[in-house]
Design an enzyme around this catalytic site. Structure first.
Site, PDB file in Angstrom:
ATOM      1  N   ALA A  71       0.729  -1.163  -0.023  1.00  0.00           N
ATOM      2  CA  ALA A  71       0.237  -0.021  -0.058  1.00  0.00           C
ATOM      3  C   ALA A  71       0.746   1.423   0.055  1.00  0.00           C
ATOM      4  CB  ALA A  71      -1.072  -0.220   1.204  1.00  0.00           C
ATOM      5  N   GLU A 121       6.330   2.033  -6.723  1.00  0.00           N
ATOM      6  CA  GLU A 121       7.862   2.522  -7.029  1.00  0.00           C
ATOM      7  C   GLU A 121       9.012   1.229  -6.621  1.00  0.00           C
ATOM      8  OE1 GLU A 121       8.228   6.849  -6.140  1.00  0.00           O
ATOM      9  OE2 GLU A 121       7.201   6.131  -4.438  1.00  0.00           O
ATOM     10  N   GLU A 141      -0.756   9.585  -4.478  1.00  0.00           N
ATOM     11  CA  GLU A 141      -0.274  10.824  -3.739  1.00  0.00           C
ATOM     12  C   GLU A 141      -0.763  12.044  -3.784  1.00  0.00           C
ATOM     13  OE1 GLU A 141       1.281   8.319  -5.526  1.00  0.00           O
ATOM     14  OE2 GLU A 141       3.101   7.759  -4.590  1.00  0.00           O
TER      15      GLU A 141
HETATM   16  C1  1HE Z   1      -1.835   1.813   5.999  1.00  0.00           C
HETATM   17  C2  1HE Z   1      -1.568   1.923   4.595  1.00  0.00           C
HETATM   18  C3  1HE Z   1      -0.498   3.164   4.385  1.00  0.00           C
HETATM   19  C4  1HE Z   1      -3.051   0.727   4.790  1.00  0.00           C
HETATM   20  N1  1HE Z   1       0.246   3.499   5.509  1.00  0.00           N
HETATM   21  N2  1HE Z   1      -1.140   2.352   6.991  1.00  0.00           N
HETATM   22  N3  1HE Z   1      -0.669   4.837   0.144  1.00  0.00           N
HETATM   23  C5  1HE Z   1      -2.020   4.924   0.033  1.00  0.00           C
HETATM   24  O1  1HE Z   1      -2.451   6.135  -0.078  1.00  0.00           O
HETATM   25  C6  1HE Z   1      -2.876   3.752   0.147  1.00  0.00           C
HETATM   26  C7  1HE Z   1      -3.499   3.756   1.148  1.00  0.00           C
HETATM   27  N4  1HE Z   1      -4.384   2.464   1.468  1.00  0.00           N
HETATM   28  C8  1HE Z   1      -5.563   2.100   0.764  1.00  0.00           C
HETATM   29  O2  1HE Z   1      -5.891   2.796   0.253  1.00  0.00           O
HETATM   30  C9  1HE Z   1      -5.971   0.712   1.372  1.00  0.00           C
HETATM   31  O3  1HE Z   1      -5.298   0.588   2.762  1.00  0.00           O
HETATM   32  C10 1HE Z   1      -5.873  -0.504   0.307  1.00  0.00           C
HETATM   33  C11 1HE Z   1      -6.652  -0.360  -1.035  1.00  0.00           C
HETATM   34  C12 1HE Z   1      -4.408  -0.563   0.013  1.00  0.00           C
HETATM   35  C13 1HE Z   1      -6.305  -1.718   1.285  1.00  0.00           C
HETATM   36  O4  1HE Z   1      -7.646  -1.709   1.442  1.00  0.00           O
HETATM   37  P1  1HE Z   1      -8.204  -2.647   2.635  1.00  0.00           P
HETATM   38  O5  1HE Z   1      -9.513  -2.349   2.835  1.00  0.00           O
HETATM   39  O6  1HE Z   1      -7.865  -3.922   2.336  1.00  0.00           O
HETATM   40  O7  1HE Z   1      -7.388  -2.272   3.863  1.00  0.00           O
HETATM   41  P2  1HE Z   1      -7.629  -1.034   5.163  1.00  0.00           P
HETATM   42  O8  1HE Z   1      -8.754  -1.272   5.823  1.00  0.00           O
HETATM   43  O9  1HE Z   1      -7.718   0.337   4.327  1.00  0.00           O
HETATM   44  O10 1HE Z   1      -6.141  -1.110   6.071  1.00  0.00           O
HETATM   45  C14 1HE Z   1      -5.934  -2.084   6.834  1.00  0.00           C
HETATM   46  C15 1HE Z   1      -4.811  -1.327   7.709  1.00  0.00           C
HETATM   47  O11 1HE Z   1      -3.817  -0.973   7.125  1.00  0.00           O
HETATM   48  C16 1HE Z   1      -5.392  -0.124   8.263  1.00  0.00           C
HETATM   49  O12 1HE Z   1      -5.046   0.000   9.609  1.00  0.00           O
HETATM   50  P3  1HE Z   1      -5.888  -0.394  10.947  1.00  0.00           P
HETATM   51  O13 1HE Z   1      -4.841  -0.010  12.254  1.00  0.00           O
HETATM   52  O14 1HE Z   1      -7.122   0.642  10.936  1.00  0.00           O
HETATM   53  O15 1HE Z   1      -6.200  -1.850  10.835  1.00  0.00           O
HETATM   54  C17 1HE Z   1      -4.911   0.978   7.523  1.00  0.00           C
HETATM   55  O16 1HE Z   1      -4.710   2.284   8.047  1.00  0.00           O
HETATM   56  C18 1HE Z   1      -3.545   0.308   7.255  1.00  0.00           C
HETATM   57  N5  1HE Z   1      -2.811   0.923   6.116  1.00  0.00           N
HETATM   58  N6  1HE Z   1      -2.441   1.460   3.745  1.00  0.00           N
HETATM   59  C19 1HE Z   1      -0.093   3.209   6.649  1.00  0.00           C
HETATM   60  N7  1HE Z   1       0.045   3.259   3.269  1.00  0.00           N
HETATM   61  C20 1HE Z   1       8.160   8.058  -0.893  1.00  0.00           C
HETATM   62  S1  1HE Z   1       6.796   8.403  -1.362  1.00  0.00           S
HETATM   63  C21 1HE Z   1       5.745   7.482  -1.536  1.00  0.00           C
HETATM   64  C22 1HE Z   1       4.270   7.815  -1.807  1.00  0.00           C
HETATM   65  C23 1HE Z   1       3.293   6.973  -1.430  1.00  0.00           C
HETATM   66  O17 1HE Z   1       3.226   5.882  -1.308  1.00  0.00           O
HETATM   67  S2  1HE Z   1       1.673   7.669  -1.399  1.00  0.00           S
HETATM   68  C24 1HE Z   1       0.546   6.256  -1.258  1.00  0.00           C
HETATM   69  C25 1HE Z   1       0.154   6.005   0.122  1.00  0.00           C
END
Ligand code: 1HE
Length: 267
Positions: A71, A121, A141
């Protein structure tokens, strides 16, 4: 295909696991409860792994626990970072993903589910990508008010072009596995649950190639493709001469001439 656990020569965080089959190492992202979001600890662990590969490894597969490859950036760690720390953080990711791309052996990413943001990435730093049908690619992003920082603006346009990357970032568009393969994000598509086995099968074939050929493919080919053709042709000639001058190449060619080697059609 099953993998045997091995101790990594370096200490890795609990979010990473290493297994090995012969000359193939599998580095697994093991934080499925957070969808394999990349914490600093994980990214630095990836660097330690790639800069201290177990002995006699000829190919690496990056796999993932759970339903999602990755993610992206761990958003929970972002909050406290100011602009200067942001530059340092991005440069750290560059260093780590360079260790994957510029390392000594080919790397295959076995993709499924979310391959988003920093997860894309990471995948783009590998040399080959196998995508299960569940795979989806996105660059969210823009939704988070940030920009790619892990080399994505260099590597992703090489795969799909600047205009498609801009579309992903501006509109939040997602590509599925089939679209991704058609555009060049992955070279292979596999059924759900079959991606790792396909990646391991490809890795085993790659591991049988001569070191000098694999080295030329991952180190010389991308540079030649981006070089001025005059320098590119020269670099190609030098690489070809170095490769064919090895004892290994001579033995492999003689084995074919003696009828002891596989034909192209045997694979
Ligand atoms: C996270 C992250 C994360 C999940 N950082 N904790 N990335 C994003 O913007 C993608 C964000 N994530 C999502 O859109 C979704 O989580 C997914 C589509 C990937 C998966 O959905 P799902 O329904 O299976 O899972 P969820 O319920 O959203 O997430 C499960 C847990 O993972 C939840 O935590 P919990 O404590 O509430 O159980 C989420 O908060 C956690 N989680 N993704 C932290 N990314 C060097 S520059 C790079 C720039 C980027 O990468 S920007 C893109 C960031």
């Amino acid at each position: 295909m099953s993998t045997g656990s091995i101790a990594s020569p370096v200490a890795l965080p609990a979010t990473l696991r290493v297994t090995r089959i012969d000359k193939v190492a599998v580095l697994t992202l093991a934080r499925p409860e957070k969808r394999n979001a990349l914490s600093d600890e994980t990214v630095l662990g990836i660097e330690r792994f790639f800069t201290h590969l177990p002995e006699r490894i000829a190919c690496v597969v990056i796999a993932a626990d759970g339903d999602h490859f990755c993610a992206g950036l761990d958003l929970a760690e972002m909050a406290g970072r100011d602009t200067i720390a942001g530059i340092q953080h991005s440069r750290m990711w560059h260093r780590v993903f360079d260790a994957i791309e510029q390392g000594p052996v080919p790397v295959i990413a076995a993709l499924k589910g979310a391959v988003v943001g920093g997860g894309l990435e990471l995948a783009a730093a590998a040399h080959l990508r196998v995508a299960e049908r569940s795979t989806f690619y996105a660059l969210p992003e823009g939704m988070r008010g940030i920009f790619v920082g892990g080399g994505g603006s260099v590597r992703i346009p090489r795969l799909i072009g600047v205009s498609r990357m801009a579309d992903l970032m501006l509109t939040g568009r997602r590509y599925d596995a089939e679209e991704g393969a058609a555009l060049g994000l992955s070279q292979y598509v596999a059924d759900d649950g079959a991606g790792l086995d396909l990646a391991l099968e490809l890795a085993a074939r790659i591991a049988e190639n001569a070191f000098q050929t694999n080295f030329a493919v991952i180190q010389a080919l991308p540079r030649i493709a981006e070089a001025n053709p005059r320098e590119g042709y020269l670099m190609e000639s030098m690489m070809a001469a170095i490769a064919q001058g090895t004892d290994d190449a001579k033995q492999r060619m003689q084995a074919f001439l003696d009828g002891r080697a596989q034909k192209v059609t045997d694979r």
